[in-house]
Design a protein around this motif. Structure first.
Motif, mmCIF file in Angstrom:
data_model
loop_
_atom_site.group_PDB
_atom_site.id
_atom_site.type_symbol
_atom_site.label_atom_id
_atom_site.label_comp_id
_atom_site.label_asym_id
_atom_site.label_seq_id
_atom_site.Cartn_x
_atom_site.Cartn_y
_atom_site.Cartn_z
ATOM 1 N N THR A 104 0.711 -1.186 -0.043
ATOM 2 C CA THR A 104 0.059 0.087 0.060
ATOM 3 C C THR A 104 0.809 1.159 -0.226
ATOM 4 O O THR A 104 0.653 2.259 -0.569
ATOM 5 C CB THR A 104 -0.984 0.096 1.408
ATOM 6 N N GLU A 105 2.049 1.201 0.583
ATOM 7 C CA GLU A 105 2.871 2.408 0.779
ATOM 8 C C GLU A 105 3.435 2.557 -0.525
ATOM 9 O O GLU A 105 3.848 3.823 -1.017
ATOM 10 C CB GLU A 105 3.947 2.125 1.877
ATOM 11 N N GLN A 106 4.050 1.543 -1.335
ATOM 12 C CA GLN A 106 4.784 1.892 -2.220
ATOM 13 C C GLN A 106 3.974 1.899 -3.870
ATOM 14 O O GLN A 106 4.504 2.684 -4.805
ATOM 15 C CB GLN A 106 5.780 0.636 -2.491
ATOM 16 N N LYS A 107 3.271 1.201 -3.911
ATOM 17 C CA LYS A 107 2.492 0.863 -5.490
ATOM 18 C C LYS A 107 1.235 1.780 -5.375
ATOM 19 O O LYS A 107 0.490 1.512 -6.627
ATOM 20 C CB LYS A 107 2.291 -0.668 -5.643
ATOM 21 N N GLY A 108 0.803 2.551 -4.465
ATOM 22 C CA GLY A 108 -0.464 3.263 -4.534
ATOM 23 C C GLY A 108 -1.649 2.403 -4.562
ATOM 24 O O GLY A 108 -2.698 2.522 -4.978
ATOM 25 N N LEU A 109 -1.790 1.133 -3.785
ATOM 26 C CA LEU A 109 -2.741 0.268 -4.006
ATOM 27 C C LEU A 109 -3.352 0.346 -2.489
ATOM 28 O O LEU A 109 -3.011 1.170 -1.620
ATOM 29 C CB LEU A 109 -2.359 -1.130 -3.644
ATOM 30 N N THR A 110 -4.677 -0.044 -2.215
ATOM 31 C CA THR A 110 -5.325 -0.080 -0.857
ATOM 32 C C THR A 110 -6.097 -1.201 -0.519
ATOM 33 O O THR A 110 -6.205 -2.056 -1.533
ATOM 34 C CB THR A 110 -6.549 1.008 -1.286
ATOM 35 N N VAL A 111 -6.246 -1.457 0.681
ATOM 36 C CA VAL A 111 -6.899 -2.513 1.078
ATOM 37 C C VAL A 111 -8.498 -2.525 1.651
ATOM 38 O O VAL A 111 -8.480 -1.249 2.408
ATOM 39 C CB VAL A 111 -5.956 -3.099 2.444
ATOM 40 N N VAL A 112 -9.230 -2.975 1.148
ATOM 41 C CA VAL A 112 -10.661 -2.485 1.462
ATOM 42 C C VAL A 112 -11.235 -3.883 1.841
ATOM 43 O O VAL A 112 -10.914 -5.209 1.462
ATOM 44 C CB VAL A 112 -11.474 -1.957 0.120
ATOM 45 N N PRO A 113 -12.255 -3.804 2.671
ATOM 46 C CA PRO A 113 -13.062 -5.097 3.146
ATOM 47 C C PRO A 113 -14.119 -5.326 2.183
ATOM 48 O O PRO A 113 -14.771 -4.510 1.580
ATOM 49 C CB PRO A 113 -13.880 -4.646 4.397
ATOM 50 N N MET A 114 -14.111 -6.825 1.779
ATOM 51 C CA MET A 114 -15.047 -7.361 0.900
ATOM 52 C C MET A 114 -16.112 -7.961 1.263
ATOM 53 O O MET A 114 -17.261 -7.799 0.778
ATOM 54 C CB MET A 114 -14.129 -7.957 -0.213
ATOM 55 N N LYS A 115 -15.913 -8.637 2.321
ATOM 56 C CA LYS A 115 -17.214 -9.670 2.934
ATOM 57 C C LYS A 115 -16.899 -9.841 4.333
ATOM 58 O O LYS A 115 -15.815 -9.785 4.890
ATOM 59 C CB LYS A 115 -16.967 -10.763 1.817
ATOM 60 N N MET A 116 -18.027 -9.936 5.201
ATOM 61 C CA MET A 116 -18.093 -10.355 6.571
ATOM 62 C C MET A 116 -18.825 -11.491 6.700
ATOM 63 O O MET A 116 -19.939 -11.365 6.302
ATOM 64 C CB MET A 116 -18.380 -9.033 7.287
ATOM 65 N N TYR A 117 -18.394 -12.556 7.393
ATOM 66 C CA TYR A 117 -19.109 -13.801 7.575
ATOM 67 C C TYR A 117 -18.556 -14.436 8.819
ATOM 68 O O TYR A 117 -17.617 -14.099 9.774
ATOM 69 C CB TYR A 117 -18.794 -14.582 6.206
ATOM 70 N N PHE A 118 -19.443 -15.469 9.362
ATOM 71 C CA PHE A 118 -19.079 -16.240 10.625
ATOM 72 C C PHE A 118 -18.415 -17.450 9.943
ATOM 73 O O PHE A 118 -18.744 -18.102 8.978
ATOM 74 C CB PHE A 118 -20.456 -16.725 11.277
#
Length: 159
Positions: A104-118
């Motif tokens: 995320t720091e080097q390549k301009g990427l981001t981390v996003v939540p996609m799904k929440m489950y049990f």
């Protein structure tokens, strides 16, 4: 009359972030545990979560889920309510955190939540490492989806 079954979500799925795949090109996915309080788990069992502006941030070698709204549980007293927008710690391996933070720091990427489950009684979050799409690629995705839908309709009409 029998109840209709929801075919899109498995019984253990709490919520899916539909905007994640539309706004981001997902390169990798990771499964993470999440540190919650009791009233948050009760709210999640009721499906009261919103991924609206959610993302994953890093601080002091830990990953935190930020901007995700878990509604307060209505049957809990006022003294025991949680903050709906509080940062929640994600439980990932140290190497996974280091990898995600570096990308995320080097390549301009981001981390996003996609799904929440049990999963076996525990709340899990699927997070994706993604690159933001531009307007042209969003339109291209819509065009491809429309074409595939039309071809499926035509094939169904010939049967």
């Amino acid at each position: 009359m029998a109840k209709k079954k929801n075919k899109t979500l498995s019984p253990d799925t709490i919520a899916v972030n539909k905007q994640a795949r539309r706004l981001y090109e997902i390169l990798e996915t990771f499964e993470a545990g999440i540190s919650l309080v009791g009233s948050e788990v009760k709210s999640l069992r009721g499906g009261q979560v919103s991924f609206k502006d959610g993302y994953v941030g890093f601080r002091d070698g830990s990953a935190f889920l930020l901007g995700v709204h878990i509604a307060p549980y209505d049957k809990t007293g006022a003294y025991d309510q949680h903050d709906p927008e509080r940062p929640r710690r994600l439980l990932l391996h140290k190497q996974e955190i280091a990898t995600l933070q570096a990308k995320t720091e080097q390549k301009g990427l981001t981390v996003v939540p996609m799904k929440m489950y049990f999963s076996r009684g525990k709340v899990k979050v699927q997070v994706g490492l993604g690159r933001g799409k531009n307007v042209h690629s969003k339109k291209q995705d819509l065009k491809e989806r429309d074409i595939s839908r039309d071809t499926q309709r035509q094939l169904a009409a010939y049967k």
